[in-house]
Structures are given as C-alpha cells and as structure tokens.
Enzyme design. Sequence first.
Site, PDB file in Angstrom:
ATOM      1  N   HIS A 159       4.173   0.951   0.946  1.00 50.13           N
ATOM      2  CA  HIS A 159       4.262  -0.159   0.100  1.00 50.13           C
ATOM      3  C   HIS A 159       2.707  -0.271  -0.625  1.00 50.13           C
ATOM      4  CE1 HIS A 159       6.884  -2.412   2.808  1.00 50.13           C
ATOM      5  NE2 HIS A 159       7.837  -1.568   2.069  1.00 50.13           N
ATOM      6  N   ARG A 214      -6.976 -10.357   0.129  1.00 48.76           N
ATOM      7  CA  ARG A 214      -6.507  -9.256   0.917  1.00 48.76           C
ATOM      8  C   ARG A 214      -7.537  -8.153   1.019  1.00 48.76           C
ATOM      9  NH1 ARG A 214      -3.892 -13.047   0.711  1.00 48.76           N
ATOM     10  NH2 ARG A 214      -4.991 -13.098   2.629  1.00 48.76           N
ATOM     11  N   TYR A 218      -4.581 -10.858  -4.219  1.00 45.75           N
ATOM     12  CA  TYR A 218      -5.067  -9.581  -3.528  1.00 45.75           C
ATOM     13  C   TYR A 218      -6.344  -9.337  -3.444  1.00 45.75           C
ATOM     14  CZ  TYR A 218      -0.035  -8.441  -3.461  1.00 45.75           C
ATOM     15  OH  TYR A 218       1.268  -8.415  -2.916  1.00 45.75           O
ATOM     16  N   GLY A 230       4.758  -2.797  15.404  1.00 44.92           N
ATOM     17  CA  GLY A 230       4.357  -4.254  14.893  1.00 44.92           C
ATOM     18  C   GLY A 230       5.241  -4.491  13.487  1.00 44.92           C
ATOM     19  N   THR A 231       6.380  -4.073  13.630  1.00 48.90           N
ATOM     20  CA  THR A 231       7.240  -4.637  12.330  1.00 48.90           C
ATOM     21  C   THR A 231       8.341  -5.372  12.756  1.00 48.90           C
ATOM     22  OG1 THR A 231       8.494  -3.833  10.606  1.00 48.90           O
ATOM     23  CG2 THR A 231       8.425  -2.380  12.451  1.00 48.90           C
ATOM     24  N   SER A 232       8.585  -6.409  11.937  1.00 48.41           N
ATOM     25  CA  SER A 232       9.540  -7.092  12.090  1.00 48.41           C
ATOM     26  C   SER A 232      11.150  -6.731  11.593  1.00 48.41           C
ATOM     27  CB  SER A 232       9.677  -8.636  11.265  1.00 48.41           C
ATOM     28  OG  SER A 232       9.553  -8.218   9.923  1.00 48.41           O
ATOM     29  N   ASP A 273      -3.277  -2.333   3.968  1.00 54.46           N
ATOM     30  CA  ASP A 273      -4.890  -1.853   4.398  1.00 54.46           C
ATOM     31  C   ASP A 273      -4.911  -0.204   4.825  1.00 54.46           C
ATOM     32  OD1 ASP A 273      -4.582  -1.009   7.361  1.00 54.46           O
ATOM     33  OD2 ASP A 273      -3.637  -3.118   7.479  1.00 54.46           O
TER      34      ASP A 273
HETATM   35  N1  LIG Z   1      -2.132  -5.096   7.288  1.00 54.70           N
HETATM   36  C1  LIG Z   1      -1.334  -5.113   6.080  1.00 54.70           C
HETATM   37  O1  LIG Z   1      -1.531  -4.197   5.319  1.00 54.70           O
HETATM   38  C2  LIG Z   1      -0.174  -6.312   5.875  1.00 54.70           C
HETATM   39  C3  LIG Z   1      -0.507  -7.367   6.339  1.00 54.70           C
HETATM   40  C4  LIG Z   1       0.520  -8.294   6.043  1.00 54.70           C
HETATM   41  C5  LIG Z   1       1.718  -7.950   5.778  1.00 54.70           C
HETATM   42  N2  LIG Z   1       2.009  -6.577   5.135  1.00 54.70           N
HETATM   43  C6  LIG Z   1       3.298  -6.332   4.680  1.00 54.70           C
HETATM   44  O2  LIG Z   1       4.186  -6.870   5.397  1.00 54.70           O
HETATM   45  C7  LIG Z   1       5.344  -6.497   4.921  1.00 54.70           C
HETATM   46  C8  LIG Z   1       6.475  -7.043   6.009  1.00 54.70           C
HETATM   47  O3  LIG Z   1       6.787  -6.484   7.065  1.00 54.70           O
HETATM   48  P1  LIG Z   1       6.440  -6.028   8.518  1.00 54.70           P
HETATM   49  O4  LIG Z   1       7.327  -5.952   9.354  1.00 54.70           O
HETATM   50  O5  LIG Z   1       5.059  -4.916   8.311  1.00 54.70           O
HETATM   51  O6  LIG Z   1       5.450  -7.623   8.880  1.00 54.70           O
HETATM   52  P2  LIG Z   1       5.968  -8.906   9.354  1.00 54.70           P
HETATM   53  O7  LIG Z   1       5.016  -9.821   9.098  1.00 54.70           O
HETATM   54  O8  LIG Z   1       7.204  -8.932   9.021  1.00 54.70           O
HETATM   55  O9  LIG Z   1       6.039  -8.515  11.162  1.00 54.70           O
HETATM   56  C9  LIG Z   1       5.077  -8.453  11.980  1.00 54.70           C
HETATM   57  C10 LIG Z   1       5.424  -7.901  13.067  1.00 54.70           C
HETATM   58  O10 LIG Z   1       4.215  -7.804  13.857  1.00 54.70           O
HETATM   59  C11 LIG Z   1       4.608  -8.170  15.161  1.00 54.70           C
HETATM   60  N3  LIG Z   1       3.155  -8.253  15.978  1.00 54.70           N
HETATM   61  C12 LIG Z   1       2.479  -9.545  15.650  1.00 54.70           C
HETATM   62  N4  LIG Z   1       1.348  -9.216  16.428  1.00 54.70           N
HETATM   63  C13 LIG Z   1       1.454  -8.183  16.999  1.00 54.70           C
HETATM   64  C14 LIG Z   1       0.435  -7.271  17.668  1.00 54.70           C
HETATM   65  N5  LIG Z   1      -0.792  -7.732  18.344  1.00 54.70           N
HETATM   66  N6  LIG Z   1       0.696  -6.156  18.077  1.00 54.70           N
HETATM   67  C15 LIG Z   1       2.250  -5.602  17.747  1.00 54.70           C
HETATM   68  N7  LIG Z   1       2.899  -6.247  17.208  1.00 54.70           N
HETATM   69  C16 LIG Z   1       2.488  -7.599  16.562  1.00 54.70           C
HETATM   70  C17 LIG Z   1       5.216  -9.419  15.108  1.00 54.70           C
HETATM   71  O11 LIG Z   1       6.177  -9.605  16.305  1.00 54.70           O
HETATM   72  C18 LIG Z   1       6.332  -8.871  13.894  1.00 54.70           C
HETATM   73  O12 LIG Z   1       7.550  -8.443  14.425  1.00 54.70           O
HETATM   74  C19 LIG Z   1       5.159  -5.100   4.779  1.00 54.70           C
HETATM   75  O13 LIG Z   1       5.619  -4.930   3.356  1.00 54.70           O
HETATM   76  C20 LIG Z   1       3.659  -4.944   4.378  1.00 54.70           C
HETATM   77  O14 LIG Z   1       3.534  -4.485   3.253  1.00 54.70           O
HETATM   78  C21 LIG Z   1       1.087  -5.638   5.424  1.00 54.70           C
END
Ligand SMILES: NC(=O)c1ccc[n+]([C@@H]2O[C@H](COP(=O)([O-])OP(=O)(O)OC[C@H]3O[C@@H](n4cnc5c(N)ncnc54)[C@H](O)[C@@H]3O)[C@@H](O)[C@H]2O)c1
Length: 251
Positions: A107, A59, A56, A186-188, A92
Amino acid sequence: MKPKRAIVLFSGAGLSAESGISTFRDSGGLWEQHRIEDVASPEGWQRNKKLVLDFYAQRFAKATACEPNPAHIAIAALQKKFDVVNITQNIDTLLERAGAKNVWHLHGRIDFQKCERHCSIFSDESGEFDCNYRAQISSPTQLGDKCPKCGGQLRPDVVWFGEAVDMRHDYLRTLIAKTEIFIGVGTSAQVYPAAGLLPLFRATPEKYFIDPNPAYAMLDGYEVLGGAASHHVPLLAKRLLEREQIPGRFE
Ligand SMILES: NC(=O)c1ccc[n+]([C@@H]2O[C@H](COP(=O)([O-])OP(=O)(O)OC[C@H]3O[C@@H](n4cnc5c(N)ncnc54)[C@H](O)[C@@H]3O)[C@@H](O)[C@H]2O)c1
C-alpha cells in the site's frame, strides 16, 4: 551450503501498534477519528487536498517518531537463517529500520511522494495522464508542492481505497511455489486484494497467524497465536531459528 528456506511474512497495522502507530479498525483506531472517504480515497483528494495532506503529514510525523518494536526486530533476525520476504500493508518503514532487507509495501510508503497523475485513475478535462514521478521525502508533502516533471500537485505515495494495488502476479507465483513458512501478523484481513494473499498461500506447509483478535474464518491449517506481536513474533522467531540449527533437520 544448503539454500535458506523461504518465509513469507505478511503484516498489517497490528505489527506496528506497539510502536505507537494506531491501527485502522481497533477501538481508538484511525477510522474512529477520520472518514475513510475524506482522507484515503481519490474522491476525497479531489474534494479537499489540504485535508488529505494534513492527515498524511500527521502519519508521517508519527511514523518518523516511532521506533521498531521487538516484533520488527525479531523479523529482521529471521534473515540470519531464512530467506525472508516481507509483504506488508503498512506504510511505515519500521521493518526497514529494524534491518529487514526485503520488504514489499503493498500500500505504498509514507516516506515517498508521487505525482497526483502517477499511473492512476487521474483524468481531467484535458484527458488522461500518466506521470511516473516518485521520490523519497524528508518532510511531508504540502499543498502547492509541484511535480518537477509535469507540474501536477504532489501527493503521498500510498494506495487509497478505490486505487489499484500492484500485486506483481508473476513474482507472487514464484514466491508461492518456494515458500515453506507463511506467517501472518496483525491484520484484520479485511482489505482486498491484500487479504486475498491468505488463500493464495493455502498450500504452504507451515502457517502461523499472530493477532490478539485473529481473522478465524480464513485460518484453516494455521497455528494461531492469539496475542500481541511483540510477544509472539520473537518467541516464534526463536523457535524457528533454533529448529533450523539442528544438523540434518531439513536436509
Ligand atoms: N502502521 C501502518 O503503516 C498502518 C497503520 C494503520 C493502518 N494501516 C493500513 O491499514 C490498512 C488495513 O489493514 P490492516 O489489516 O493492516 O489493519 P486493521 O486496522 O484493519 O487491523 C489491525 C489488526 O491488528 C491487530 N492488532 C492490534 N494490536 C495488535 C498487536 N499488538 N499485535 C498484533 N496484532 C494486533 C488487530 O486485532 C487487527 O486484526 C492497510 O491498508 C494499511 O495500509 C497501516
């Protein structure tokens, strides 16, 4: 003056990808380099607190060094004409740094710490604890940093796999009832209970989903914009803002 129409913007790691913060599941994502169970679970914490804190700390450094991208900025701009509630899975704070006012971090936040005994599933030989200490930080939490209230080890204020997410159900019900536009970015949509928000907003009249690799199975009734957030979010925001200017359009 007529009240602003309500938008819910539900975001995931993809929103911040173009700011330079890795997603979890994409190729090159964080889970290729780290085991979830080691760095993002209560069990991993109990096994090796230093490993988790180091993860972390990286991060924290990354999130602090990165800047909001055009998607974050366009989301903040929507506030001019809309009542925008951001529900984000991101830890973030790039939305806030872009000027977004109303951000619910499902989260947690990387710039906060809490006591390891915070309202969680913590228990040890002396029983269950519930210390509510939580504070903003300007540098990452270190091993040995103690809670000023109870002496427990401090930890990041993020939700790990296996920990409860506060879904604020009463607030959500009110929000669902008033929301006219739902935008997923931008979420899976694989992490629950957050992903459960998509079906909850199914009756929202206007729905968009922006992702280069959209979660098609959940997207009935959505206008899907397949591609990068920094491209599609500003275009969609411009479209919505311009439409909202037309006199009498939504009286
Ligand atoms: N920035 C952060 O704070 C951060 C970073 C990594 C993970 N997380 C955590 O990830 C966990 C998983 O879930 P999630 O669904 O957020 O992440 P995930 O990694 O599961 O999915 C990421 C999604 O983003 C899409 N993506 C990639 N590049 C993109 C772009 N340029 N524009 C739009 N979409 C794009 C991908 O196709 C995918 O569907 C969450 O619990 C979150 O807390 C957060």
